[in-house]
Design an enzyme around this catalytic site. Structure first.
Site, PDB file in Angstrom:
ATOM      1  CE1 TYR A 101      -3.567   2.609   1.095  1.00 15.57           C
ATOM      2  CE2 TYR A 101      -1.691   3.530   2.111  1.00 15.57           C
ATOM      3  CZ  TYR A 101      -2.942   3.697   1.710  1.00 15.57           C
ATOM      4  OH  TYR A 101      -3.664   4.848   1.728  1.00 15.57           O
ATOM      5  CD  GLU A 189      -6.073   4.806  -0.379  1.00 19.20           C
ATOM      6  OE1 GLU A 189      -6.061   5.126   0.807  1.00 19.20           O
ATOM      7  OE2 GLU A 189      -7.165   4.374  -1.204  1.00 19.20           O
TER       8      GLU A 189
END
Ligand code: GDP
Ligand code: MN
Length: 378
Positions: A101, A189
Site C-alpha cells: 500500500y 493512493e
C-alpha cells in the site's frame, strides 16, 4: 474531484511509473475488443469513484473472451457501492507476488504531506491498520520539500520488516509524491502497488483526489472537471454561484453558505425537501439572480422555491430586477417565497409586490419564510 482510475494512471505513467495496459469500455463489444487487443488474461473493473470494489465483486479476472463478456454484463449499468457503473476498465492481468500500500495524503490537521506505506497492502489494508498500527509506516514532509530518494530509502530501510530491497520502492514513492504535488492532490493512493518480480513495481490500482480549488491552475484537469459536471452545474459556474443538485422538490437560493445551511435545516424541519442549493455569495447582479432563479426552477419536480437574501454588500434592487426578469421565463404558477432583508429592502419589496407568484417576507427570521412556503405547497 476524484479523477477516474484510468485518467489517474495516465497521469502517473508520465512520471515513469508502470501501470497495466488497458482502456475503458462503455459496452460489452468494446470491452471484448479491448480484451482481444490486450491478447492475454485480463481484469475487468467497475469504473466507479470509490475503493472496496474487490470485496464487492467489482474486479473480475478473466482468461477467455466469454468471461470478459460475462464480467462486463454483470457490471455495466448496475449499481455498485452507491454508484452506477457507466464504464469498465479492461486491463491486462498482472501476476502479483506481493501487494504494497502506498499513499500520499495532504494532512490538513498538521499542514504536512504524509507518505504512508504498508508492506501488507491489498484489500485488507484497513483491517491491517486496525490490528497492528505499526504495520502502517508514515513519513511527514513539509509541502514543497524536494524529497530526495535516499531520504525515503533510509526511512524504508529503518522500518522494513520484510528485508525487501527498498531502492525501487523509494524511487516510486518519490515519483508519487512529485505527482501528488504537481496535480494538487488531496489524496493519491496506490493499493495494490504490486511487486511483480524483483525490482519491478506496477500500479495495479490507484485513487486520485484533487483539490477542486486548484483546478483553475491545472489545465490537464480542467477538461476532466468540466466533463464531470452536469449542464446545470456548468451554467452555475458561468453565473459565478455555488450550486448543488439535491433530490427533493423545493428550489433554494441564498446569499451565503451559512444562511443556506440554516435554510435547508428549516425546510427539512417543516417537512419540505430541497431540490437544490444555490448560494450567490457576494457580488449579486441582475443577470446572476435571473440565471440562478431560472436554474433552480428548471427541474420539473420543483413545486416551489425560497429565495433567502441578505443585502449587506449585495444590493437588493439588483436581486429584485433579476427575479422579475426570471419570472418571464419560468413556466407554471409555482409559489416563490422571497425574503429580502437589508440594503435597499424597501425598494426591492416595492418592485416585487404585484407579482402573483411572489410572496414577500419582511422579517429577518427564515422560519417565517419556510412556514409560508410550507403553507403554499403543502
Ligand atoms: P479496489 O478493491 O476497489 O481497491 O480494487 P483493486 O483494483 O485494488 O482490486 C482489488 C484487488 O483485486 C487487488 O487488491 C488485487 O488483489 C486484485 N487485482 C486487481 N487487479 C489485479 C491483477 O491485474 N492481477 C492480480 N493478480 N490481481 C489483481
Ligand atoms: Mn485497490
Amino acid at each position: 474531484m476524484i479523477v477516474a482510475e484510468n485518467d489517474a494512471k495516465r497521469f502517473l505513467a508520465r512520471y515513469g511509473l508502470r501501470v497495466p495496459r488497458g482502456e475503458i469500455a462503455h459496452s460489452v463489444e468494446e470491452a471484448m475488443d479491448i480484451a482481444q487487443g490486450l491478447g492475454c488474461a485480463c481484469v475487468v473493473k467497475a469504473l466507479i469513484p470509490t475503493g472496496g470494489r474487490g470485496k464487492a465483486g467489482g474486479v473480475k479476472t478473466c482468461t477467455t473472451l466469454e468471461q470478459v463478456r460475462e464480467a462486463t454484463e454483470t457490471l455495466l449499468g448496475h449499481e455498485m457501492l452507491g454508484h452506477r457503473v457507466h464504464a469498465v476498465l479492461v486491463e491486462e492481468r498482472v501476476s502479483i507476488s506481493h501487494e504494497i500500500y502506498a499513499g500520499v495524503v495532504a494532512n490538513t490537521a498538521t499542514d504536512m504531506i504524509d507518505l504512508v506505506v504498508s508492506f501488507e497492502g491489498g484489500v485488507e489494508v484497513e483491517s491491517v491498520a486496525q490490528r497492528d498500527r505499526s504495520a502502517i509506516l508514515q513519513l511527514s514532509v513539509e509541502p514543497g520539500y524536494i524529497l530526495p530518494v535516499h531520504h525515503v530509502q533510509r526511512w524504508l530501510q529503518q522500518n522494513n520488516p520484510q528485508s525487501m530491497d527498498v531502492g525501487i520502492l523509494a524511487e516510486v514513492l518519490v515519483q508519487l509524491y512529485r505527482a501528488a504535488a504537481d496535480l494538487d492532490a488531496i489524496l493519491l493512493e496506490v493499493n495494490p502497488l504490486a511487486v511483480i518480480s524483483e525490482g519491478v513495481l506496477v500500479l495495479v490500482d490507484c485513487k486520485l483526489e484533487v483539490d477542486d480549488n486548484a483546478i483553475s491552475r491545472q489545465p490537464q484537469l480542467a477538461e476532466l472537471y468540466r466533463a464531470s459536471l452536469s449542464e446545470r452545474e456548468l451554467r452555475a459556474r458561468e453565473l459565478g454561484v455555488s450550486y448543488v443538485p439535491l433530490d427533493g422538490d423545493i428550489g433554494v437560493i441564498t446569499s451565503g453558505a451559512g444562511l443556506g445551511m440554516a435554510t435547508l435545516d428549516l425546510l427539512k424541519r417543516n417537512g419540505l425537501s430541497p431540490a437544490n442549493f444555490l448560494d450567490t455569495g457576494g457580488g449579486i447582479s441582475e443577470a446572476m439572480v435571473k440565471g440562478a432563479l431560472e436554474l433552480i426552477m428548471e427541474p420539473p419536480q420543483v413545486k416551489g422555491a425560497i429565495v433567502n437574501l441578505y443585502g449587506g454588500i449585495n444590493r437588493m434592487v439588483e436581486a429584485a430586477k433579476g427575479i422579475l426578469a426570471a419570472l418571464e421565463n419560468i413556466p407554471g404558477n409555482r409559489p416563490i417565497v422571497v425574503k429580502i432583508i437589508g440594503n435597499q429592502q424597501e425598494e426591492a419589496w416595492q418592485m416585487l409586490k404585484d407579482q402573483p407568484n411572489i410572496h414577500i417576507i419582511q422579517v429577518v427570521q427564515t422560519e417565517a419564510a419556510v412556514a409560508k412556503l410550507a403553507e403554499l405547497v403543502g
